[in-house]
Design a protein around this motif. Structure first.
Motif, mmCIF file in Angstrom:
data_model
loop_
_atom_site.group_PDB
_atom_site.id
_atom_site.type_symbol
_atom_site.label_atom_id
_atom_site.label_comp_id
_atom_site.label_asym_id
_atom_site.label_seq_id
_atom_site.Cartn_x
_atom_site.Cartn_y
_atom_site.Cartn_z
ATOM 1 N N LEU A 71 0.806 -1.219 0.000
ATOM 2 C CA LEU A 71 0.000 0.000 0.000
ATOM 3 C C LEU A 71 0.840 1.271 0.000
ATOM 4 O O LEU A 71 0.294 2.362 -0.158
ATOM 5 C CB LEU A 71 -0.919 0.014 1.229
ATOM 6 C CG LEU A 71 -1.856 -1.171 1.401
ATOM 7 C CD1 LEU A 71 -2.618 -1.043 2.715
ATOM 8 C CD2 LEU A 71 -2.795 -1.280 0.218
ATOM 9 N N VAL A 72 2.136 1.129 0.203
ATOM 10 C CA VAL A 72 3.010 2.292 0.319
ATOM 11 C C VAL A 72 4.116 2.183 -0.727
ATOM 12 O O VAL A 72 5.067 1.424 -0.549
ATOM 13 C CB VAL A 72 3.637 2.379 1.738
ATOM 14 C CG1 VAL A 72 4.539 3.594 1.862
ATOM 15 C CG2 VAL A 72 2.558 2.401 2.796
ATOM 16 N N PRO A 73 3.997 2.906 -1.816
ATOM 17 C CA PRO A 73 5.016 2.829 -2.867
ATOM 18 C C PRO A 73 6.279 3.599 -2.475
ATOM 19 O O PRO A 73 6.474 4.743 -2.886
ATOM 20 C CB PRO A 73 4.318 3.440 -4.082
ATOM 21 C CG PRO A 73 3.344 4.409 -3.496
ATOM 22 C CD PRO A 73 2.915 3.821 -2.179
ATOM 23 N N ASP A 74 7.116 2.989 -1.666
ATOM 24 C CA ASP A 74 8.317 3.639 -1.150
ATOM 25 C C ASP A 74 9.462 2.626 -1.220
ATOM 26 O O ASP A 74 9.509 1.680 -0.432
ATOM 27 C CB ASP A 74 8.065 4.098 0.282
ATOM 28 C CG ASP A 74 9.233 4.846 0.893
ATOM 29 O OD1 ASP A 74 10.397 4.493 0.612
ATOM 30 O OD2 ASP A 74 8.978 5.778 1.678
ATOM 31 N N ARG A 75 10.370 2.819 -2.151
ATOM 32 C CA ARG A 75 11.462 1.858 -2.355
ATOM 33 C C ARG A 75 12.375 1.751 -1.146
ATOM 34 O O ARG A 75 12.893 0.671 -0.861
ATOM 35 C CB ARG A 75 12.279 2.252 -3.581
ATOM 36 C CG ARG A 75 11.552 2.046 -4.879
ATOM 37 C CD ARG A 75 12.431 2.430 -6.031
ATOM 38 N NE ARG A 75 11.772 2.176 -7.293
ATOM 39 C CZ ARG A 75 12.271 2.507 -8.451
ATOM 40 N NH1 ARG A 75 13.440 3.116 -8.520
ATOM 41 N NH2 ARG A 75 11.622 2.246 -9.556
ATOM 42 N N GLN A 76 12.592 2.858 -0.463
ATOM 43 C CA GLN A 76 13.448 2.829 0.721
ATOM 44 C C GLN A 76 12.863 1.902 1.793
ATOM 45 O O GLN A 76 13.563 1.054 2.326
ATOM 46 C CB GLN A 76 13.607 4.233 1.307
ATOM 47 C CG GLN A 76 14.437 5.163 0.486
ATOM 48 C CD GLN A 76 15.882 4.740 0.472
ATOM 49 O OE1 GLN A 76 16.352 4.225 -0.531
ATOM 50 N NE2 GLN A 76 16.571 4.933 1.546
ATOM 51 N N ARG A 77 11.611 2.114 2.078
ATOM 52 C CA ARG A 77 10.972 1.296 3.108
ATOM 53 C C ARG A 77 10.862 -0.157 2.662
ATOM 54 O O ARG A 77 11.042 -1.072 3.452
ATOM 55 C CB ARG A 77 9.610 1.881 3.467
ATOM 56 C CG ARG A 77 9.740 3.139 4.297
ATOM 57 C CD ARG A 77 8.402 3.654 4.768
ATOM 58 N NE ARG A 77 8.578 4.652 5.787
ATOM 59 C CZ ARG A 77 8.225 5.926 5.656
ATOM 60 N NH1 ARG A 77 7.658 6.356 4.541
ATOM 61 N NH2 ARG A 77 8.417 6.766 6.648
ATOM 62 N N GLU A 78 10.561 -0.361 1.403
ATOM 63 C CA GLU A 78 10.489 -1.723 0.895
ATOM 64 C C GLU A 78 11.852 -2.405 1.017
ATOM 65 O O GLU A 78 11.944 -3.574 1.405
ATOM 66 C CB GLU A 78 10.017 -1.733 -0.553
ATOM 67 C CG GLU A 78 9.824 -3.125 -1.100
ATOM 68 C CD GLU A 78 9.288 -3.146 -2.521
ATOM 69 O OE1 GLU A 78 9.149 -4.269 -3.052
ATOM 70 O OE2 GLU A 78 9.013 -2.080 -3.102
ATOM 71 N N GLY A 79 12.908 -1.678 0.712
ATOM 72 C CA GLY A 79 14.253 -2.238 0.850
ATOM 73 C C GLY A 79 14.568 -2.611 2.286
ATOM 74 O O GLY A 79 15.128 -3.672 2.555
#
Length: 135
Positions: A71-79
């Protein structure tokens, strides 16, 4: 969601629910959009703390993090979430899976040109490489 509903959201209660019942019970869609990134950050920390003490809790937290990251398109957080999951797999001696998660995290950090997070993740990924005889 109006301001009253957003104010009523309690990160501590949500985390307790996730830790006890898992992602399905956590109802990630109900988290105010403005708080989702914060919850991912907190889940990553909680996973790191639970991985040694309570593997089942770490699994539930990771499942919630996986559901929330969609739900959160954030590459940093996904990483960071991928790196936390990689660490979980390393601790469980699932070295190939750990390495795959670390590599995916590095790819995301590289895409955002975050050299610090790349270095942290690559450092963590060295141990599975060593144990697999690939370094």
């Amino acid at each position: 969601m109006n301001g009253i509903e957003e104010h009523a959201f309690s990160p501590e209660e949500w985390l307790a629910e996730v830790a006890s019942h898992g992602a399905a019970a956590a109802r990630v869609q109900e988290i105010p959009e403005s708080r989702r990134g914060e919850m991912i950050d907190r889940l990553v920390v909680e996973i790191g703390q639970a991985v040694y003490a309570d593997a089942a809790k770490a699994d539930r937290l990771a499942a919630a993090c996986n559901a929330l990251i969609t739900l959160v398109p954030d590459r940093q957080r996904e990483g960071k979430a991928l790196r936390a999951r990689g660490h979980m797999q390393f601790v469980r001696n699932r070295l190939t899976e750990a390495l795959e998660l670390y590599e995916r995290a590095v790819t995301l950090f590289r895409a955002t040109d975050d050299r610090t997070e790349m270095a942290v993740t690559m450092s963590g990924g060295m141990q599975p490489l060593i144990y697999l005889g690939r370094y």
